[in-house]
Design an enzyme around this catalytic site. Structure first.
Site, mmCIF file in Angstrom:
data_model
loop_
_atom_site.group_PDB
_atom_site.id
_atom_site.type_symbol
_atom_site.label_atom_id
_atom_site.label_comp_id
_atom_site.label_asym_id
_atom_site.label_seq_id
_atom_site.Cartn_x
_atom_site.Cartn_y
_atom_site.Cartn_z
ATOM 1 C CE LYS A 1 24.728 35.009 86.906
ATOM 2 N NZ LYS A 1 24.120 35.888 85.726
ATOM 3 C CD GLN B 1 21.667 38.324 86.791
ATOM 4 O OE1 GLN B 1 22.547 38.196 86.659
ATOM 5 N NE2 GLN B 1 20.591 37.204 86.801
ATOM 6 C CG ASP C 1 25.325 37.831 80.457
ATOM 7 O OD1 ASP C 1 25.417 36.767 80.956
ATOM 8 O OD2 ASP C 1 25.071 38.843 80.984
HETATM 9 N N1 L34 Z 1 22.768 39.243 82.277
HETATM 10 N N2 L34 Z 1 20.905 38.182 83.231
HETATM 11 C C1 L34 Z 1 22.238 38.074 82.583
HETATM 12 N N3 L34 Z 1 22.942 37.003 82.389
HETATM 13 C C2 L34 Z 1 22.367 35.734 82.863
HETATM 14 O O1 L34 Z 1 22.803 34.639 82.793
HETATM 15 C C3 L34 Z 1 21.063 35.689 83.580
HETATM 16 N N4 L34 Z 1 20.549 34.636 84.111
HETATM 17 C C4 L34 Z 1 19.015 34.513 83.763
HETATM 18 C C5 L34 Z 1 18.338 35.923 84.408
HETATM 19 N N5 L34 Z 1 18.870 36.858 84.270
HETATM 20 C C6 L34 Z 1 20.435 37.104 83.687
HETATM 21 C C7 L34 Z 1 20.941 34.051 84.956
HETATM 22 O O2 L34 Z 1 21.973 34.146 85.597
HETATM 23 C C8 L34 Z 1 18.736 33.340 84.827
HETATM 24 N N6 L34 Z 1 19.868 33.003 85.573
HETATM 25 C C9 L34 Z 1 20.062 32.084 86.506
HETATM 26 C C10 L34 Z 1 21.298 31.743 87.158
HETATM 27 C C11 L34 Z 1 21.490 31.043 88.117
HETATM 28 C C12 L34 Z 1 20.180 30.225 88.347
HETATM 29 C C13 L34 Z 1 19.159 30.588 88.062
HETATM 30 C C14 L34 Z 1 19.144 31.451 87.016
HETATM 31 C C15 L34 Z 1 20.648 29.368 89.577
HETATM 32 O O3 L34 Z 1 21.508 29.135 90.295
HETATM 33 N N7 L34 Z 1 19.479 28.646 90.248
HETATM 34 C C16 L34 Z 1 19.426 27.657 91.205
HETATM 35 C C17 L34 Z 1 18.210 28.051 92.093
HETATM 36 C C18 L34 Z 1 18.205 29.278 92.685
HETATM 37 C C19 L34 Z 1 17.093 29.628 93.434
HETATM 38 O O4 L34 Z 1 16.906 28.908 94.566
HETATM 39 O O5 L34 Z 1 16.385 30.837 93.551
HETATM 40 C C20 L34 Z 1 19.172 26.066 90.732
HETATM 41 O O6 L34 Z 1 19.646 25.582 91.427
HETATM 42 O O7 L34 Z 1 18.714 26.276 89.526
#
Ligand code: L34
Length: 273
Positions: free
Chosen positions: A44, A88, A111
């Site tokens: 982020k 988060q 959010d």
């Molecule tokens: N307040 N909490 C708040 N807002 C959110 O919008 C989130 N979320 C979820 C968890 N808690 C939160 C996120 O940001 C899940 N989440 C989130 C965001 C980004 C990714 C995964 C979950 C992401 O970029 N995932 C990558 C892989 C990352 C890795 O290797 O661990 C992907 O390519 O999917």
């Protein structure tokens, strides 16, 4: 990638905003040292830097009291250079998530978790869309499929994904069915889906034989297996044999969640200017 295209568009928009004297600012709060949360928060911050959004990180210890966290949010609610606030999730067990969400000013709630924003989404008159469901909508549009009149099945009923996802699909005139852990015959329902959104948090729950030929499959799952492998809620190898379009994990919905957060932060900067 769609997420990159959205970020590129936002970058151009932010530079125009700045010329008019508006700089979007995002405050990201992380409590404790959950490794997955750390990865997401870093992404982020990186996206903010890429687009030209000012960002502040508040990394608090896992022992932080609820009172201290609420005081920080109060301070950020009043801070002029902060357009959006994100705490988060998940939070440590001694902190009441609901109290924290309720404390964020609705006009800075990028959010869209605050009850005021949740209510607005229900009515279809909203400022912010929750990032993950909004990202899923973009991916569905990208597949070229029209949602109107389609059988949409959402697996999962969380406040963060499943419920708002259902509303967004409904607003686009989908026929929406929501499944969850008590659904009697999951496969019978998922087989009807033209558009299937999996957001349950069960690794590879959705198998190939649960998917209709030619369906659009969106995998919101983010499950880390004991062997450190990251898998979604859909068995990708099986599902890709059936689906017309399918999102992978990683590299699917996750990056879209972040792109939509950036979009909300830019919107918040206009709202709060
Ligand atoms: N307040 N909490 C708040 N807002 C959110 O919008 C989130 N979320 C979820 C968890 N808690 C939160 C996120 O940001 C899940 N989440 C989130 C965001 C980004 C990714 C995964 C979950 C992401 O970029 N995932 C990558 C892989 C990352 C890795 O290797 O661990 C992907 O390519 O999917």
């Amino acid at each position: 990638m769609v997420s990159q295209r959205i970020k590129d568009e936002l970058k151009a928009e932010v530079s125009e905003m700045k010329a008019k004297g508006i700089t979007p600012g995002l405050a990201v709060i992380i409590v404790g040292d959950d490794p997955a949360s750390r990865v997401y928060v870093n992404s982020k911050k990186k996206a903010c830097a890429e687009i030209g959004i000012y960002s502040e990180e508040y990394a608090l210890s896992g022992e932080t009291s609820q009172q201290e966290l609420l005081e920080l949010i109060e301070k950020l609610n009043k801070k002029d250079d902060i357009s959006g606030i994100l705490c988060q999730l998940p939070l440590p067990k001694h902190i009441d998530e609901k109290a924290v969400i309720d404390a964020i000013a609705p006009n800075k709630d990028v959010d869209a978790f605050h009850p005021v924003n949740v209510g607005k989404i229900m009515i279809g008159d909203y400022d912010f869309l929750p990032c993950t469901p909004a990202g899923v909508m973009e991916l569905i549009k990208e597949s070229g499929i029209e949602i109107k009149g389609k059988e949409c099945v959402v697996v999962g009923r969380s406040n963060i994904v499943g419920k708002p996802m259902t509303m967004l699909l409904l607003h686009e005139h989908g026929t929406v069915t929501v499944c969850h852990s008590k659904t009697r015959d999951l496969k019978e329902v998922t087989l009807r889906a033209d558009i299937l959104v999996a957001a349950v948090g069960v690794p590879e729950l959705i198998r190939g034989d649960m998917i209709k030929e030619g369906a659009v499959v969106i995998d919101v799952g983010m499950n880390r297996l004991p062997d450190k492998r990251l898998v979604g809620d859909v068995c990708f190898s099986e599902a890709s044999e059936k689906a017309m379009a399918i999102t992978p994990v990683p590299g699917g919905v996750g990056p879209m969640t972040i792109a939509m957060l950036m979009k909300n932060t830019v919107k918040a900067a206009y709202l709060n200017a």
